[in-house]
Structures are given as structure tokens and as C-alpha cells.
Design a protein around this motif. Structure first.
Motif, PDB file in Angstrom:
ATOM      1  N   PRO A  81      45.769  28.672  49.997  1.00  0.00           N
ATOM      2  CA  PRO A  81      45.029  29.656  49.199  1.00  0.00           C
ATOM      3  C   PRO A  81      44.228  30.621  50.061  1.00  0.00           C
ATOM      4  CG  PRO A  81      43.836  27.593  49.242  1.00  0.00           C
ATOM      5  CD  PRO A  81      45.121  27.355  50.000  1.00  0.00           C
ATOM      6  N   LYS A  82      43.806  31.701  49.419  1.00  0.00           N
ATOM      7  CA  LYS A  82      42.903  32.665  50.033  1.00  0.00           C
ATOM      8  C   LYS A  82      41.463  32.317  49.649  1.00  0.00           C
ATOM      9  CE  LYS A  82      46.280  35.327  51.594  1.00  0.00           C
ATOM     10  NZ  LYS A  82      47.417  34.445  51.291  1.00  0.00           N
ATOM     11  N   THR A  83      40.518  32.825  50.434  1.00  0.00           N
ATOM     12  CA  THR A  83      39.102  32.672  50.101  1.00  0.00           C
ATOM     13  C   THR A  83      38.733  33.654  49.000  1.00  0.00           C
ATOM     14  OG1 THR A  83      38.355  34.339  51.675  1.00  0.00           O
ATOM     15  CG2 THR A  83      38.632  32.097  52.515  1.00  0.00           C
ATOM     16  N   THR A  84      37.493  33.577  48.532  1.00  0.00           N
ATOM     17  CA  THR A  84      37.039  34.513  47.500  1.00  0.00           C
ATOM     18  C   THR A  84      36.954  35.943  48.025  1.00  0.00           C
ATOM     19  OG1 THR A  84      34.766  33.881  48.033  1.00  0.00           O
ATOM     20  CG2 THR A  84      35.783  32.819  46.135  1.00  0.00           C
ATOM     21  N   SER A  85      36.979  36.120  49.345  1.00  0.00           N
ATOM     22  CA  SER A  85      37.031  37.470  49.918  1.00  0.00           C
ATOM     23  C   SER A  85      38.458  37.845  50.304  1.00  0.00           C
ATOM     24  CB  SER A  85      36.100  37.576  51.130  1.00  0.00           C
ATOM     25  OG  SER A  85      36.438  36.619  52.115  1.00  0.00           O
ATOM     26  N   MET A  86      39.439  37.118  49.747  1.00  0.00           N
ATOM     27  CA  MET A  86      40.869  37.410  49.920  1.00  0.00           C
ATOM     28  C   MET A  86      41.337  37.266  51.360  1.00  0.00           C
ATOM     29  SD  MET A  86      42.046  40.455  47.417  1.00  0.00           S
ATOM     30  CE  MET A  86      41.472  40.626  45.744  1.00  0.00           C
ATOM     31  N   ILE A 131      60.318  31.437  37.269  1.00  0.00           N
ATOM     32  CA  ILE A 131      59.080  31.015  37.922  1.00  0.00           C
ATOM     33  C   ILE A 131      58.927  31.922  39.131  1.00  0.00           C
ATOM     34  CG2 ILE A 131      57.915  29.156  39.157  1.00  0.00           C
ATOM     35  CD1 ILE A 131      59.330  27.185  37.296  1.00  0.00           C
ATOM     36  N   THR A 132      57.921  32.778  39.109  1.00  0.00           N
ATOM     37  CA  THR A 132      57.858  33.872  40.076  1.00  0.00           C
ATOM     38  C   THR A 132      56.454  34.098  40.596  1.00  0.00           C
ATOM     39  OG1 THR A 132      58.401  36.225  40.390  1.00  0.00           O
ATOM     40  CG2 THR A 132      57.501  35.592  38.246  1.00  0.00           C
ATOM     41  N   LYS A 133      56.372  34.696  41.758  1.00  0.00           N
ATOM     42  CA  LYS A 133      55.088  35.115  42.321  1.00  0.00           C
ATOM     43  C   LYS A 133      54.682  36.462  41.734  1.00  0.00           C
ATOM     44  CE  LYS A 133      53.485  32.337  45.665  1.00  0.00           C
ATOM     45  NZ  LYS A 133      52.092  31.855  45.701  1.00  0.00           N
ATOM     46  N   CYS A 134      53.398  36.616  41.435  1.00  0.00           N
ATOM     47  CA  CYS A 134      52.824  37.879  40.983  1.00  0.00           C
ATOM     48  C   CYS A 134      51.582  38.174  41.822  1.00  0.00           C
ATOM     49  CB  CYS A 134      52.463  37.822  39.502  1.00  0.00           C
ATOM     50  SG  CYS A 134      53.871  37.514  38.430  1.00  0.00           S
ATOM     51  N   PHE A 135      51.164  39.452  41.823  1.00  0.00           N
ATOM     52  CA  PHE A 135      50.112  39.884  42.740  1.00  0.00           C
ATOM     53  C   PHE A 135      49.158  40.831  42.021  1.00  0.00           C
ATOM     54  CE2 PHE A 135      54.077  39.066  44.858  1.00  0.00           C
ATOM     55  CZ  PHE A 135      53.738  38.304  45.960  1.00  0.00           C
ATOM     56  N   ARG A 136      47.873  40.579  42.155  1.00  0.00           N
ATOM     57  CA  ARG A 136      46.862  41.476  41.590  1.00  0.00           C
ATOM     58  C   ARG A 136      45.722  41.620  42.576  1.00  0.00           C
ATOM     59  NH1 ARG A 136      46.876  39.393  35.262  1.00  0.00           N
ATOM     60  NH2 ARG A 136      49.049  39.974  34.873  1.00  0.00           N
ATOM     61  N   ASP A 137      45.390  42.839  42.879  1.00  0.00           N
ATOM     62  CA  ASP A 137      44.327  43.134  43.834  1.00  0.00           C
ATOM     63  C   ASP A 137      43.010  43.206  43.070  1.00  0.00           C
ATOM     64  OD1 ASP A 137      42.772  43.876  45.947  1.00  0.00           O
ATOM     65  OD2 ASP A 137      43.751  45.795  46.325  1.00  0.00           O
ATOM     66  N   GLU A 138      42.457  42.038  42.746  1.00  0.00           N
ATOM     67  CA  GLU A 138      41.225  41.981  41.970  1.00  0.00           C
ATOM     68  C   GLU A 138      40.304  40.918  42.552  1.00  0.00           C
ATOM     69  OE1 GLU A 138      42.459  41.069  38.006  1.00  0.00           O
ATOM     70  OE2 GLU A 138      43.453  39.220  38.566  1.00  0.00           O
ATOM     71  N   ASP A 139      39.048  40.988  42.154  1.00  0.00           N
ATOM     72  CA  ASP A 139      38.071  40.033  42.663  1.00  0.00           C
ATOM     73  C   ASP A 139      38.457  38.616  42.241  1.00  0.00           C
ATOM     74  OD1 ASP A 139      36.675  42.133  43.731  1.00  0.00           O
ATOM     75  OD2 ASP A 139      35.323  42.317  42.013  1.00  0.00           O
ATOM     76  N   LEU A 140      38.159  37.658  43.130  1.00  0.00           N
ATOM     77  CA  LEU A 140      38.592  36.283  42.887  1.00  0.00           C
ATOM     78  C   LEU A 140      37.483  35.459  42.240  1.00  0.00           C
ATOM     79  CD1 LEU A 140      40.631  35.433  46.092  1.00  0.00           C
ATOM     80  CD2 LEU A 140      41.249  36.782  44.105  1.00  0.00           C
ATOM     81  N   ALA A 162      37.083  30.946  40.709  1.00  0.00           N
ATOM     82  CA  ALA A 162      37.634  29.598  40.910  1.00  0.00           C
ATOM     83  C   ALA A 162      39.028  29.436  40.324  1.00  0.00           C
ATOM     84  CB  ALA A 162      36.692  28.557  40.308  1.00  0.00           C
ATOM     85  N   ASP A 163      39.349  30.164  39.226  1.00  0.00           N
ATOM     86  CA  ASP A 163      40.659  29.981  38.601  1.00  0.00           C
ATOM     87  C   ASP A 163      41.573  31.182  38.838  1.00  0.00           C
ATOM     88  OD1 ASP A 163      39.311  31.788  36.984  1.00  0.00           O
ATOM     89  OD2 ASP A 163      40.088  30.969  35.109  1.00  0.00           O
ATOM     90  N   ARG A 164      41.368  31.898  39.967  1.00  0.00           N
ATOM     91  CA  ARG A 164      42.176  33.096  40.215  1.00  0.00           C
ATOM     92  C   ARG A 164      42.413  33.273  41.706  1.00  0.00           C
ATOM     93  NH1 ARG A 164      39.708  38.268  37.519  1.00  0.00           N
ATOM     94  NH2 ARG A 164      40.596  37.289  35.661  1.00  0.00           N
ATOM     95  N   GLN A 165      43.635  33.730  42.065  1.00  0.00           N
ATOM     96  CA  GLN A 165      44.007  34.069  43.428  1.00  0.00           C
ATOM     97  C   GLN A 165      44.707  35.426  43.417  1.00  0.00           C
ATOM     98  OE1 GLN A 165      44.346  31.997  46.796  1.00  0.00           O
ATOM     99  NE2 GLN A 165      42.355  31.617  45.858  1.00  0.00           N
ATOM    100  N   PRO A 166      44.735  36.145  44.557  1.00  0.00           N
ATOM    101  CA  PRO A 166      45.404  37.452  44.566  1.00  0.00           C
ATOM    102  C   PRO A 166      46.910  37.337  44.376  1.00  0.00           C
ATOM    103  CG  PRO A 166      44.742  36.839  46.783  1.00  0.00           C
ATOM    104  CD  PRO A 166      44.118  35.852  45.859  1.00  0.00           C
ATOM    105  N   GLU A 167      47.489  36.230  44.803  1.00  0.00           N
ATOM    106  CA  GLU A 167      48.897  35.954  44.509  1.00  0.00           C
ATOM    107  C   GLU A 167      48.946  34.663  43.718  1.00  0.00           C
ATOM    108  OE1 GLU A 167      51.310  34.671  47.910  1.00  0.00           O
ATOM    109  OE2 GLU A 167      49.527  34.913  49.155  1.00  0.00           O
ATOM    110  N   PHE A 168      49.716  34.662  42.658  1.00  0.00           N
ATOM    111  CA  PHE A 168      49.745  33.509  41.786  1.00  0.00           C
ATOM    112  C   PHE A 168      51.166  33.309  41.273  1.00  0.00           C
ATOM    113  CE2 PHE A 168      48.616  37.275  39.422  1.00  0.00           C
ATOM    114  CZ  PHE A 168      49.370  37.217  38.270  1.00  0.00           C
ATOM    115  N   THR A 169      51.430  32.115  40.784  1.00  0.00           N
ATOM    116  CA  THR A 169      52.765  31.771  40.309  1.00  0.00           C
ATOM    117  C   THR A 169      52.765  31.751  38.795  1.00  0.00           C
ATOM    118  OG1 THR A 169      53.085  30.425  42.285  1.00  0.00           O
ATOM    119  CG2 THR A 169      54.650  30.116  40.493  1.00  0.00           C
ATOM    120  N   GLN A 170      53.762  32.409  38.227  1.00  0.00           N
ATOM    121  CA  GLN A 170      53.814  32.616  36.788  1.00  0.00           C
ATOM    122  C   GLN A 170      55.142  32.120  36.222  1.00  0.00           C
ATOM    123  OE1 GLN A 170      52.208  36.384  35.219  1.00  0.00           O
ATOM    124  NE2 GLN A 170      54.273  36.820  34.473  1.00  0.00           N
ATOM    125  N   LEU A 171      55.064  31.450  35.081  1.00  0.00           N
ATOM    126  CA  LEU A 171      56.258  31.184  34.285  1.00  0.00           C
ATOM    127  C   LEU A 171      56.423  32.354  33.339  1.00  0.00           C
ATOM    128  CD1 LEU A 171      58.537  29.607  32.873  1.00  0.00           C
ATOM    129  CD2 LEU A 171      56.756  28.482  31.510  1.00  0.00           C
TER     130      LEU A 171
END
Length: 590
Positions: free
Chosen positions: A560-565, A218-227, A229-238
Motif C-alpha cells: 500500500p501507499k501512505t496517506t501522502s501517496m 476484477i480490475t485495477k482503478c486509479f483516483r488521484d484523491e486524498d487518502l 483508512a478505507d481508500r488508496q490511490p490504486e484499488f481493485t474493483q469488481l
């Protein structure tokens, strides 16, 4: 200061505690002075309990002390649990109250910038700035506690199945996987950068080469992409990987995990039907369809071939990939011209040139294209679409297969929204597998083929052996899990052969030099006996979102971050001291 230790959480008190002396610690939720009879509602993470001071000479000091308490004061209250004279069936603790014998103020509070209540009236930005106050709302606290249950359930499940949890690096080599990397400059190696992981994909494959056999994390992952409602720049992944599997082994492991999670938080998941990518696109217009409602798409391409002089239809029929498709909006034949124009504009956002509509009424069938469609042909369309009297048929046309069904999928979702087909169904779950995705997809802007999932996905053997110049026809041994219209995760059987992996890189336009530069450590590992392997990754945030009955990931992420990260509470991102930039060899442009 002596801090009294609680005996019970305020929100845990029930009728079985009547007659017990208790200590609760929490925050003042409300203060009601009824002329000597004082009611204090005290809140903690489990809920709210009513506490009372009854008027008497002996309790006057308690009354005076309690009267000055304001919302969000931190208190410790001791007293006797008794039955309420006016039970409140809307509160879990509504059968009981605490007759106060002692009040201790542990900390005072300024007036908060908004009232802490479930139906909070403050805007999202203000609540994110004061996130620690917003999190005091019982629903958000319960979401975080449910999320905890989810991760514990996952760990227990995979541990019992013989999987080993391994932490992979947070600082890694930048390797493109579709989204932009977050980059971290190196202080010791000026001009060189680490990347924060978009996923542990390469590391988990190398762990299979190392012989770990069954891995999860169970780990943190990071993607520099537009946000959204169901997405954040850092997210937790199984993250899961298995050696020597076929698809069925992965399906069984991941379905079993999700069933256990849903069970542990109090729900049941029904069966997981399996659909090919082609089937879900042609029936639902999406590779992540919401199956809580029907609204199936019907393809009219063959039905209309050679039967009309309508130029819009015939232009699509003349192309190899051209599609004419329709969807029925049940009971919507009375929709106004304004409503139809709104639907048309919505379809245009997804590439439609326009929409053709047919209204099925007692008087017959009317259509926006009736001068191009005979009465007999309109009836054939109504029959093929299984429309009934009172229904509205919407037809879209496009010369490209994927675009045509994407338009229809957008219409399907919009009709469901307007008809409120998922209202009250937050805790109804419709899971499915989507299988056999295309291996490659064409970037229409550049004309270059990219991996639909990632370049480490194994192709379907017969497709690969019989491949032609049409790379889009090659299917991948890839699979997604979808629940209620959300993609919970993706996976695949991986490439474990160095020669095949290098050939895939060649097809994606990577030179041998680029392959070695970006993925050399992985290709080198494959020289030394890489076992067949495959796995999957699931989004913990989205799982929590579904299990908490919300449609916004911010409701299940602590900070969480806002939609403007932006992180409004801690005010990030923010400028840094020029000295820090000099240490890592970075000079900002003007």
C-alpha cells in the motif's frame, strides 16, 4: 545447493501427523537454548511449528548448528513429528513438535529493523519501508490468502452464472468522473495524454452495445484523491454489467455474489434490507450507515413549529429545507460539561452552529435551552425521541436538509465510538441496499449541479417526465451496497438512449462540442442499437477488509501507499531522468 522439498507447511502440522517424517522450509521465528535442549520455532505462511534438538552425543552437531541460527534465517528442517510433552493450546500446532534429524541453512539474515511479531511495536512508516518483513507476520499473510479466496470465489460465482470476464484498457481517454485522473504522457504524440482508468464504466457499457450480454472483471482503478483508512490511490474493483436488466436482476446477482464470498471465507451474511436515500439520511444521518447499532435520529421539525420563541429553532423553521433533529445517547445524562463541549465542537466540524442538550433524570429534565423551552415542551421532546431516565438528548439545527442530517450522522458515529457500540463486532455484518439517490447534487461553492453518481445513470421515469427547475428532486435509478458503515459499491441502470444521454450532459453544463470531445465514441456507439443495461462495481479491498476484521485497507493490500501517496519501500514517486521527460515532451517548471 540442493533445496530440500517440503512435505508439509510448518503451520499445517497437527496430531494426525504424529509418527511421520517431515520436511519443513521457512524462517526462524525464535531460538531458545535451555542448556543442551534446543527449541527452534519455524515460521511459514501457514503458521509456526516448534522443532527440538535433544541433548546427546549423536545430536551435538545439530545442537551446535541450531545454536547459531538467528531470527529470520531461512532453513530447511527434517525430522519426526511427535506429541509435545507440554502442549500449547494457543497455537494451532501446539499439540506436536518436530524432533530434528537434519538442519540446512538456506540463507542467513541480518538483524531486522523490528521484531516480526503480531503485536509489532514499530511505527507504520518503518513497517511500510520494510513491507516484505511486515508481511511475514501471520495475520497479514492470512489476510492476503483470504483475499485470494475472495477473488477466486467471485470468479467462480460469475463464471457459473454465464458472465464473461473481459479485460478493458489501462490506458484510456481522460474523462472526468468526479475525482482527478492520473495522467500518462504519450511519447509518440507530444502534448497528449492517456489517463489511468477511474473505472471501466464507459468500456463496460460499450461491451453491452457489442452484445456481450453479461460481463465482469476484477480490475485495477486509479483516483488521484486524498487518502484515508478505507481508500488508496490504486484499488481493485469488481466490475459487473448486464444487458436487459431491471434493478431486481442486479440486486439478485450482487447479493448472491457477496453471500457466496462470505460463505467461502467462513461467514454468513444476513438479509439485505432496502432503504431509500431519504430514509437512511433521516434515520441514520448517512448514506452508508452502520446498522450494527441503533441510535436512530428523530426529526423534531413539525413538533416544535409554533411552540417556542427560541430564535435558533425558528430560523430553521422559517426555511423550506430547515430541519431540527435529535439523537439520544443512552445512559449518558451524567456526561460532564467537558464531554458535552467536545461533542459540540465535533458537530461544528460538520456545519453545526452548536448543540442543544436535554438531560432526562429522576429529578426531571434539564436543558441548555431551558429558558426557551417549557417543561411541557421538553417532555414532548423526550417522548418524541423515546428517551428514558438517564439518557442524554442532543439536538442540532440547520437551514439545509442534507447538512442537518449529516451533522446528526456525525454525532451518531461519535456517540457509538464513545460508547464502544461496535467493539467486538468486527465479524458481525449488517448489510443493506441504499436506493433512489438524487440524480443531481448542488455544488454549494459554484452553484452548479453535478451528478451524484455519474452522468450515465438513468433517472426514475416519473421524476424525469414531471421534472421542474428543481433538479435535486429528480431521483436516479442508482443503488449502493453498504456493510458495517462502508460503501462496498455503487451501481445503476444506465442511460442507453443517445438523446437522453446528450440531454443529461446539457443539464450538467457540457456544450455539444465538449460532449463530442469527451464522450463522442460512446455517443456514437449509442447510434447503433444500444440495449438497456445496468450493473455495479464493488471494492475488493473493502470486501477483504471486512472479511479480515480490520478497519484499515493497508492490512489487506500487499504494497500500500501512505496517506501522502508514497510507496516507502520502493521510494516512489521519485524524480526521473531528464531524458525520459524530453522523450515525452515534458519540461518541468522551476
Amino acid at each position: 545447493m540442493h533445496i530440500p522439498q517440503r512435505t508439509h507447511y510448518a503451520g499445517s502440522l497437527r496430531a494426525e501427523h504424529i509418527g511421520q517424517k517431515v520436511i519443513i522450509n521457512g524462517w526462524i521465528d525464535s531460538n531458545r537454548d535451555l542448556g543442551g535442549l534446543l527449541f527452534l520455532d519455524v515460521r511459514d505462511r501457514e503458521g509456526v511449528a516448534q522443532c527440538v534438538v535433544e541433548p546427546s552425543e549423536a545430536t551435538m552437531y545439530l545442537y551446535e548448528e541450531g545454536k547459531r541460527l538467528r531470527s529470520e534465517f531461512v532453513v530447511s528442517i527434517e525430522g519426526l513429528v511427535r506429541k509435545r510433552s507440554n502442549p500449547n493450546s494457543k497455537m494451532p500446532t501446539g499439540q506436536v513438535e518436530i524432533l530434528i534429524s537434519s538442519i540446512q541453512v538456506l540463507n542467513e539474515s541480518e538483524v531486522p529493523p523490528f521484531v516480526i511479531e503480531e503485536e509489532v511495536k514499530a511505527g507504520e512508516e518503518l513497517r511500510l519501508k520494510y513491507r516484505y518483513l511486515d508481511l511475514r507476520r501471520p495475520s497479514l499473510l492470512q489476510n492476503l490468502m483470504r483475499r485470494h479466496k475472495i477473488t477466486q470465489s467471485i470468479r467462480n460465482y460469475f463464471d457459473a452464472k454465464g458472465f464473461v470476464e473481459v479485460e478493458t484498457p489501462m490506458l484510456m481517454k481522460a474523462t472526468p468522473e468526479g475525482a482527478r485522473d492520473f495522467l500518462v504522457p504519450s511519447r509518440l504524440h507530444h502534448g497528449e495524454f492517456y489517463a489511468l482508468p477511474q473505472s471501466p464504466q464507459i468500456y463496460k457499457q460499450i461491451l453491452m452495445v457489442a452484445g456481450l450480454d453479461k460481463y465482469f472483471q476484477i480490475t485495477k482503478c486509479f483516483r488521484d484523491e486524498d487518502l484515508r483508512a478505507d481508500r488508496q490511490p490504486e484499488f481493485t474493483q469488481l466490475d459487473v454489467e448486464i444487458s436487459f436488466p431491471d434493478e431486481e436482476i442486479v440486486y439478485e446477482a450482487m447479493e448472491g455474489c457477496l453471500r457466496k464470498v462470505w460463505e467461502d471465507v467462513g461467514f454468513v451474511l444476513p438479509k439485505f434490507p432496502r432503504y431509500s436515500y431519504k430514509e437512511v439520511m433521516e434515520r441514520f444521518g448517512s448514506d452508508k450507515p452502520d446498522l450494527r447499532f441503533e441510535l436512530e435520529i428523530r426529526t423534531l421539525t413539525d413538533l416544535l413549529r409554533g411552540k417556542t420563541e427560541f430564535k435558533v429553532f425558528n430560523e430553521a423553521l422559517e426555511t423550506k429545507q430547515g430541519v431540527i433533529a435529535c439523537i439520544v445517547a443512552p445512559g449518558c445524562a451524567a456526561w460532564s460539561r467537558k464531554q458535552l463541549d467536545e461533542l459540540t465542537e465535533h458537530a461544528k466540524l460538520f456545519g453545526a452552529g452548536g448543540l442543544v442538550w436535554l438531560k432526562v433524570t429522576d429529578a426531571g429534565i434539564d436543558s441548555s435551552a431551558k429558558k426557551f423551552l417549557s417543561a411541557e415542551l421538553m417532555q414532548e421532546i423526550a417522548n418524541a425521541s423515546k428517551a428514558s431516565v438517564g439518557d442524554l438528548i442532543l439536538i442540532a439545527v440547520h437551514q439545509k436538509w442534507s447538512r442537518a442530517y449529516t451533522i446528526m450522522g456525525a454525532l451518531r458515529s461519535e456517540i457509538a465510538k464513545r460508547l464502544k457500540l461496535t467493539e467486538g463486532k468486527a465479524f458481525e455484518f449488517a448489510p443493506l441496499w441504499v436506493l433512489n439517490f438524487p440524480m443531481f447534487e448542488l455544488d454549494e461553492a459554484t452553484g452548479i449541479y453535478n451528478s451524484m453518481h455519474h452522468p450515465f445513470t438513468s433517472p426514475v421515469v416519473e421524476d424525469w417526465e414531471n421534472k421542474t427547475d428543481d433538479l435535486a428532486a429528480i431521483r436516479a435509478r442508482a443503488y449502493d451496497i453498504v456493510v458495517n458503515g462502508y460503501e462496498l459499491g455503487s451501481g445503476s441502470i444506465r442511460i442507453h438512449d443517445r438523446k437522453l444521454q446528450s440531454e443529461i450532459f446539457d443539464m450538467l453544463g457540457l456544450s455539444k462540442e465538449e460532449q463530442q470531445k469527451k464522450f463522442g465514441f460512446m455517443l456514437d456507439a449509442f447510434r447503433y442499437g444500444a440495449p438497456p443495461h445496468g450493473g455495479m462495481a464493488l471494492g475488493i479491498d473493502r470486501i477483504a477488509m471486512l472479511c479480515c476484521g480490520t478497519d484499515n485497507i493497508k492490512d489487506v493490500v500487499a504494497f500500500p501507499k501512505t496517506t501522502s501517496m508514497q510507496g516507502l519501500m520502493e521510494n516512489c514517486p521519485s524524480p526521473v531522468d531528464p531524458r525520459q521527460l524530453r522523450e515525452v515532451g515534458i519540461k518541468l517548471g522551476q
